[in-house]
Design an enzyme around this catalytic site. Sequence first.
Site, mmCIF file in Angstrom:
data_model
loop_
_atom_site.group_PDB
_atom_site.id
_atom_site.type_symbol
_atom_site.label_atom_id
_atom_site.label_comp_id
_atom_site.label_asym_id
_atom_site.label_seq_id
_atom_site.Cartn_x
_atom_site.Cartn_y
_atom_site.Cartn_z
ATOM 1 N N ASP A 199 47.095 16.336 18.398
ATOM 2 C CA ASP A 199 48.123 17.025 17.645
ATOM 3 C C ASP A 199 49.489 16.808 18.307
ATOM 4 O OD1 ASP A 199 48.738 19.047 15.517
ATOM 5 O OD2 ASP A 199 49.382 20.240 17.239
ATOM 6 N N GLU A 255 36.223 5.473 29.726
ATOM 7 C CA GLU A 255 34.997 5.788 30.475
ATOM 8 C C GLU A 255 33.840 6.082 29.525
ATOM 9 O OE1 GLU A 255 35.182 8.850 33.431
ATOM 10 O OE2 GLU A 255 37.243 8.327 33.991
#
Length: 536
Positions: A199, A255
Site C-alpha cells: 500500500d 529468499e
Amino acid sequence: MSDWWRGAVTYQVYPRSFQDSNGDGVGDLPGITRRLDHLAGLGVDAVWLSPFFKSPMKDMGYDVSDYCDVDPVFGTLADFDAMIARAHELGLKVIIDQVLSHTSDQHPFFAESRKDRLNPKADWYVWADPKHDGMPPCNWLSVFGGPAWQWDARRKQYYLHNFLTSQPDLNYHNPAVQDWALEVMRFWLERGVDGFRFDTVNYFFHDALYRDDPADYRVKKEPEGNPYGMQYHIFSKNQPENLLWMERIRKLLDEYGAASVGEMGEAHHAIRMMGEYTAPGRLHQCYSFELMGYEYEAAFFREKVEGFFKGAPNGWPMWAFSNHDVVRHASRWAKHGDNIGDLAKQAASLLLAFEGSVCLWQGEELGQTDTQLDFEELTDPQGINFWPEPIGRDNTRTPMVWDASPHGGFSTVKPWLPVKPEQAARHVAGQAGAQGSVLEHYRQVLAFRNGSDVLKAGKSRFLDLPEPILGFVRGEGEGALLCLFNLSPVALSVTVAGVEAPTGPSIHAVLQGDRLTLGPNAAAFLPVSGTVAVHA
C-alpha cells in the site's frame, strides 16, 4: 525463482464485500474460501486480498493494530491457513496487502511512542516540534483532508499522518522500523503467501528537513474538492531513500521466491515512477491510478503503455482499470458506449491485451457499476469528509452479487453496504453459461490470453491510427497478433493487410476481403500472416 507474476492476471478481493459466511453482514475469510472456485473458473492466476488484519476499522482495515493476526470480523489465522491451502489446491497464488507506511493509533507501538520522548519506541513514528508560533513544521497535507500534522499534548509535538489522524506514519529513517517491517513480511511468507501488494509504496520516507511542498505546477481553473491535489508532493513522500528500502524488501522476497506489486499513489510522473520502482533488484511490478480516470481515448492509452516501456525497458507494469479506491470503469466510461455490457466487454479485451501484468477488481467481470449511496449510508471517511465531491470509495465497495436471492447471495442479513437494484441485476448466477454475457466474455478472453504467449509476454508495437481507433501488434513472427479497438459507440471500418480473420474473443468485428468493420465498442484480435498494414 519462477517468473509466474510476469504477465499474470490478479483478481482483487475486498474481504468485507466478497462473501459473508456467518450471517453478520460482513464478508470474511471462510467466505472467500467458499468462492475461490469462481476465481479458478474465471481463469485468473492470483488473488490479492485487501487487509484482513486486526484493526479499529477507522479506514476499513488500512489502519492496522496487529500485523500478525486476523481481525475477528474476518475469522482466525486457522481460517487464513485454510484459505491459502484451498487456493493452492486450485492453482491460485495468494498476494496479501501490506500497509506498512503507517499504523493505527491503537497499535501498541504508537501508544508507547506518544508517552514521552525517551521511551524505546520514541522515534518509531514521525514526530516534529512546532514552529515558534505553534504551527506545524511544514505545509504538508493529508490525503483525507486538512494538515498532515496532529498535535499531541503528551509529547508537545506534532506527529505526521498522511491519511487519517488515527493513522500515524512510521519513521523509516529509523533502521529498527525497517527491520520490524521485514519480520512482519517474514511471518506471512512462512504461512505460505506468494507475495505482497504494498500500500502507498512511495510514502515510506519523508523529507528529514521538513521542507514545504510547493504548489502544483499545473494550471488549475478552480480549487479542487480535495486540496491535497493542489500541491506537488516532492518532500512529504517520493524520497530517494524509498528506492533503497525497495531493495531490502526484494532481498527478503527472493529468499522465498515471492512476488511483489507496489501501489504508486502519485498524480505526477506516476508512469516514470512505476519504472523506477520496478528496476532490477526492486519491486517485481507496480501499478498506478493512471488508467483509472475518465480518459478513454486511443492516444491516452498508447501514451501510458508505450511510455512505460520506453522509459523503463527493464521494469514491469501492472495495469488496472478499477480498484477499491475509484469509481468503477463501467460507470466512468459509460458515455463512450450505448450499452454497458458491450463497453465492459471491450474494456476486458483492451486491458487483457496490454503488455504487462493485469489486475481485475471484484465484480468487473459482471460489468458491475458504481452504487449511488446516500450520505447516511456512507462508512468511508474520505467520502464523508468530501461529500458530495469528490465521490468517496463506498460506491465501488458494495457487496459482490452472486445470485438473485436477497442481498445478492452475499449475506443472509442486511450487509454493511447495500446491494441496490442496479447492482443486484448483475450477478454471477445470471451470467454463468449465458452466451454473450460479460462474465462469459471475461472467461473467454482470459482463456485466450492464457493460451497466447504473445499476449502474456510479447512486445508491443503501436500503430499510427486516428481516434477513436487504437491498434497495436503484440509479438513478432509466428503467433503475433494485431489488436484493434474502436473506442466509440459509432461503427467504423479500416483497410487491413497481412492478417487473418478475427479470432478468439473478438467482438463486433467482421473482415470482408481487406475491409474490417469495427462495430460500436469493437475489439478485434487478428493473427498476423505477413507485413501488417492498417489504414482508416
